[in-house]
Design a protein around this motif. Structure first.
Motif, PDB file in Angstrom:
ATOM      1  N   SER A 121       9.855   7.411   4.549  1.00  0.00           N
ATOM      2  CA  SER A 121      10.603   6.491   4.645  1.00  0.00           C
ATOM      3  C   SER A 121      11.494   6.550   3.562  1.00  0.00           C
ATOM      4  O   SER A 121      11.057   6.866   2.348  1.00  0.00           O
ATOM      5  CB  SER A 121      10.380   4.981   4.924  1.00  0.00           C
ATOM      6  OG  SER A 121       9.125   5.008   6.048  1.00  0.00           O
ATOM      7  N   VAL A 122      13.146   6.537   3.631  1.00  0.00           N
ATOM      8  CA  VAL A 122      13.933   6.631   2.809  1.00  0.00           C
ATOM      9  C   VAL A 122      14.655   5.262   2.681  1.00  0.00           C
ATOM     10  O   VAL A 122      15.335   4.710   3.565  1.00  0.00           O
ATOM     11  CB  VAL A 122      15.002   7.801   2.967  1.00  0.00           C
ATOM     12  CG1 VAL A 122      15.713   7.825   1.922  1.00  0.00           C
ATOM     13  CG2 VAL A 122      14.239   8.868   3.078  1.00  0.00           C
ATOM     14  N   VAL A 123      14.963   4.489   1.398  1.00  0.00           N
ATOM     15  CA  VAL A 123      15.725   3.485   1.321  1.00  0.00           C
ATOM     16  C   VAL A 123      16.881   3.875   0.045  1.00  0.00           C
ATOM     17  O   VAL A 123      16.500   4.358  -0.908  1.00  0.00           O
ATOM     18  CB  VAL A 123      15.064   2.186   0.830  1.00  0.00           C
ATOM     19  CG1 VAL A 123      15.804   1.026   0.888  1.00  0.00           C
ATOM     20  CG2 VAL A 123      13.796   2.112   1.722  1.00  0.00           C
ATOM     21  N   GLY A 135       0.822  -1.142  -0.094  1.00  0.00           N
ATOM     22  CA  GLY A 135      -0.076   0.032   0.101  1.00  0.00           C
ATOM     23  C   GLY A 135       0.821   1.329  -0.080  1.00  0.00           C
ATOM     24  O   GLY A 135       0.100   2.277   0.144  1.00  0.00           O
ATOM     25  N   ALA A 136       2.230   1.259   0.011  1.00  0.00           N
ATOM     26  CA  ALA A 136       3.107   2.356  -0.036  1.00  0.00           C
ATOM     27  C   ALA A 136       2.946   2.937  -1.362  1.00  0.00           C
ATOM     28  O   ALA A 136       3.125   2.525  -2.460  1.00  0.00           O
ATOM     29  CB  ALA A 136       4.317   2.067   0.425  1.00  0.00           C
ATOM     30  N   LYS A 137       3.064   4.421  -1.409  1.00  0.00           N
ATOM     31  CA  LYS A 137       3.265   5.124  -2.426  1.00  0.00           C
ATOM     32  C   LYS A 137       4.823   5.206  -2.758  1.00  0.00           C
ATOM     33  O   LYS A 137       5.285   5.981  -1.679  1.00  0.00           O
ATOM     34  CB  LYS A 137       2.703   6.478  -2.623  1.00  0.00           C
ATOM     35  CG  LYS A 137       0.988   6.357  -2.634  1.00  0.00           C
ATOM     36  CD  LYS A 137       0.371   7.724  -2.552  1.00  0.00           C
ATOM     37  CE  LYS A 137       0.477   8.289  -1.176  1.00  0.00           C
ATOM     38  NZ  LYS A 137      -0.232   9.788  -0.951  1.00  0.00           N
ATOM     39  N   VAL A 138       5.436   5.170  -3.776  1.00  0.00           N
ATOM     40  CA  VAL A 138       6.793   5.070  -3.786  1.00  0.00           C
ATOM     41  C   VAL A 138       7.261   6.089  -4.959  1.00  0.00           C
ATOM     42  O   VAL A 138       6.702   6.214  -6.170  1.00  0.00           O
ATOM     43  CB  VAL A 138       7.265   3.531  -4.186  1.00  0.00           C
ATOM     44  CG1 VAL A 138       8.693   3.383  -4.515  1.00  0.00           C
ATOM     45  CG2 VAL A 138       6.889   2.681  -3.197  1.00  0.00           C
ATOM     46  N   ILE A 139       8.267   6.458  -4.736  1.00  0.00           N
ATOM     47  CA  ILE A 139       9.338   7.335  -5.588  1.00  0.00           C
ATOM     48  C   ILE A 139      10.556   6.544  -5.839  1.00  0.00           C
ATOM     49  O   ILE A 139      11.249   6.778  -4.863  1.00  0.00           O
ATOM     50  CB  ILE A 139       9.404   8.948  -5.349  1.00  0.00           C
ATOM     51  CG1 ILE A 139       8.148   9.564  -5.269  1.00  0.00           C
ATOM     52  CG2 ILE A 139      10.519   9.358  -6.346  1.00  0.00           C
ATOM     53  CD1 ILE A 139       8.268  11.182  -5.255  1.00  0.00           C
ATOM     54  N   PHE A 140      10.999   6.142  -7.186  1.00  0.00           N
ATOM     55  CA  PHE A 140      12.296   5.476  -7.253  1.00  0.00           C
ATOM     56  C   PHE A 140      13.156   6.192  -8.121  1.00  0.00           C
ATOM     57  O   PHE A 140      12.702   6.403  -9.185  1.00  0.00           O
ATOM     58  CB  PHE A 140      11.823   3.831  -7.813  1.00  0.00           C
ATOM     59  CG  PHE A 140      13.075   3.079  -8.049  1.00  0.00           C
ATOM     60  CD1 PHE A 140      13.433   2.263  -7.117  1.00  0.00           C
ATOM     61  CD2 PHE A 140      14.088   3.438  -8.920  1.00  0.00           C
ATOM     62  CE1 PHE A 140      14.580   1.475  -7.007  1.00  0.00           C
ATOM     63  CE2 PHE A 140      15.251   2.447  -9.194  1.00  0.00           C
ATOM     64  CZ  PHE A 140      15.445   1.423  -8.105  1.00  0.00           C
ATOM     65  N   ILE A 179       7.528   6.423   0.407  1.00  0.00           N
ATOM     66  CA  ILE A 179       8.797   5.772   0.312  1.00  0.00           C
ATOM     67  C   ILE A 179       9.502   6.461  -0.687  1.00  0.00           C
ATOM     68  O   ILE A 179       9.036   6.705  -1.813  1.00  0.00           O
ATOM     69  CB  ILE A 179       8.843   4.273   0.006  1.00  0.00           C
ATOM     70  CG1 ILE A 179       7.863   3.419   0.819  1.00  0.00           C
ATOM     71  CG2 ILE A 179      10.313   3.647  -0.126  1.00  0.00           C
ATOM     72  CD1 ILE A 179       8.585   3.325   2.212  1.00  0.00           C
ATOM     73  N   ILE A 180      10.922   7.085  -0.344  1.00  0.00           N
ATOM     74  CA  ILE A 180      11.682   7.644  -1.410  1.00  0.00           C
ATOM     75  C   ILE A 180      12.867   6.353  -1.334  1.00  0.00           C
ATOM     76  O   ILE A 180      13.474   6.152  -0.514  1.00  0.00           O
ATOM     77  CB  ILE A 180      12.447   8.870  -0.758  1.00  0.00           C
ATOM     78  CG1 ILE A 180      11.229   9.808  -0.888  1.00  0.00           C
ATOM     79  CG2 ILE A 180      13.423   9.303  -1.872  1.00  0.00           C
ATOM     80  CD1 ILE A 180      10.469  10.526  -1.934  1.00  0.00           C
ATOM     81  N   ALA A 181      12.818   5.751  -2.750  1.00  0.00           N
ATOM     82  CA  ALA A 181      14.182   5.009  -2.937  1.00  0.00           C
ATOM     83  C   ALA A 181      15.193   5.563  -3.751  1.00  0.00           C
ATOM     84  O   ALA A 181      14.626   5.945  -4.777  1.00  0.00           O
ATOM     85  CB  ALA A 181      13.496   3.628  -3.716  1.00  0.00           C
ATOM     86  N   ILE A 182      16.325   5.256  -3.394  1.00  0.00           N
ATOM     87  CA  ILE A 182      17.468   5.947  -4.125  1.00  0.00           C
ATOM     88  C   ILE A 182      18.382   4.964  -4.570  1.00  0.00           C
ATOM     89  O   ILE A 182      19.107   4.297  -3.807  1.00  0.00           O
ATOM     90  CB  ILE A 182      18.153   7.371  -3.397  1.00  0.00           C
ATOM     91  CG1 ILE A 182      16.989   8.289  -2.931  1.00  0.00           C
ATOM     92  CG2 ILE A 182      19.207   7.638  -4.125  1.00  0.00           C
ATOM     93  CD1 ILE A 182      17.586   9.109  -1.742  1.00  0.00           C
ATOM     94  N   ASP A 183      18.647   4.720  -5.793  1.00  0.00           N
ATOM     95  CA  ASP A 183      19.662   3.791  -6.383  1.00  0.00           C
ATOM     96  C   ASP A 183      20.988   4.284  -6.574  1.00  0.00           C
ATOM     97  O   ASP A 183      21.378   4.336  -7.566  1.00  0.00           O
ATOM     98  CB  ASP A 183      18.948   3.145  -7.886  1.00  0.00           C
ATOM     99  CG  ASP A 183      19.847   1.867  -8.247  1.00  0.00           C
ATOM    100  OD1 ASP A 183      20.382   1.333  -7.629  1.00  0.00           O
ATOM    101  OD2 ASP A 183      19.712   1.628  -9.651  1.00  0.00           O
TER     102      ASP A 183
END
Length: 218
Positions: free
Chosen positions: A214-216, A88-93, A176-180
């Protein structure tokens, strides 16, 4: 300066809490109780120490996946992020290294695996034959989930700033913010690697707390 801007423009401050607002405080607690009854308070990451022994990944927290090059950090990052997205999280990758198609071709097999549908990442990437019915079922499942926005930095060095990520938060209101890759933030020759990482992570952590996300990072 950003804090002063928030004071001048309070509408940009997300999730502000007035301690005299009793009903709001009780709702916050009730929401946490309900999330616990569903399994975990934070977002399930797939890491047992975070999910079972802790609360899951909570708003305001930063998770860093660190290892030498070539050991599948991006796969691990996407695995964790897709788990949260499907919950259910909204994500920016954000990725400086992969096009949106390449990110998509990694997401599809992961969602398929979680739904007992086998789709080859290699087949998708190389245009080889795959199970079209399974592919169609996975893509249809995407409609059941929320925002998954893939962002490629357009800076000539592939760099992006914490301020730019904060603007994405304002625009999309993600969980969620995901940073590759921390290479996203450029380099500073005046600092050691660890001093530079500490500064970047501290700023990301501060943004996560302020934005209640949250940040990953891989």
């Amino acid at each position: 300066n950003s804090f002063n801007d928030l004071l001048k423009n309070p509408e940009t401050k997300q999730d502000a809490i007035d301690l005299s607002d009793r009903d709001r405080i009780l709702r916050i607690y009730q929401d946490r109780v309900e999330r616990r009854l569903l399994g975990t308070v934070g977002w399930p990451t797939g890491f047992s120490q975070i999910d079972k022994e802790g609360n899951g990944l909570m708003p305001g927290e930063l998770l860093a996946i660190m290892a030498r090059p070539g050991v599948a950090k991006t796969w691990l990052l996407l695995y964790s992020v897709v788990r949260m997205w499907m919950s259910g999280a909204k994500v920016i990758f954000i990725s400086p290294e992969m096009t949106k198609d390449e990110v998509l071709f990694r997401i599809i097999p992961l969602v398929g695996f979680r739904n007992e549908l086998r789709i080859s990442n290699k087949a998708l990437r190389h245009g080889l034959y795959t199970d079209i019915d399974a592919l169609n079922r996975v893509v249809t499942l995407f409609q059941d989930y929320g925002l998954f926005h893939i962002e490629n930095p357009e800076d000539k060095r592939g760099a992006v700033s914490v301020e730019a990520i904060s603007q994405l938060c304002t625009r999309y209101n993600p969980d969620i913010i995901a940073i590759d890759g921390v290479r996203l933030f450029g380099t500073n020759n005046r600092q050691s690697t660890w001093e530079w990482l500490e500064e970047i992570f501290y700023r990301l952590q501060a943004m996560a707390v302020s934005r209640h996300v949250s940040v990953v990072v891989a």
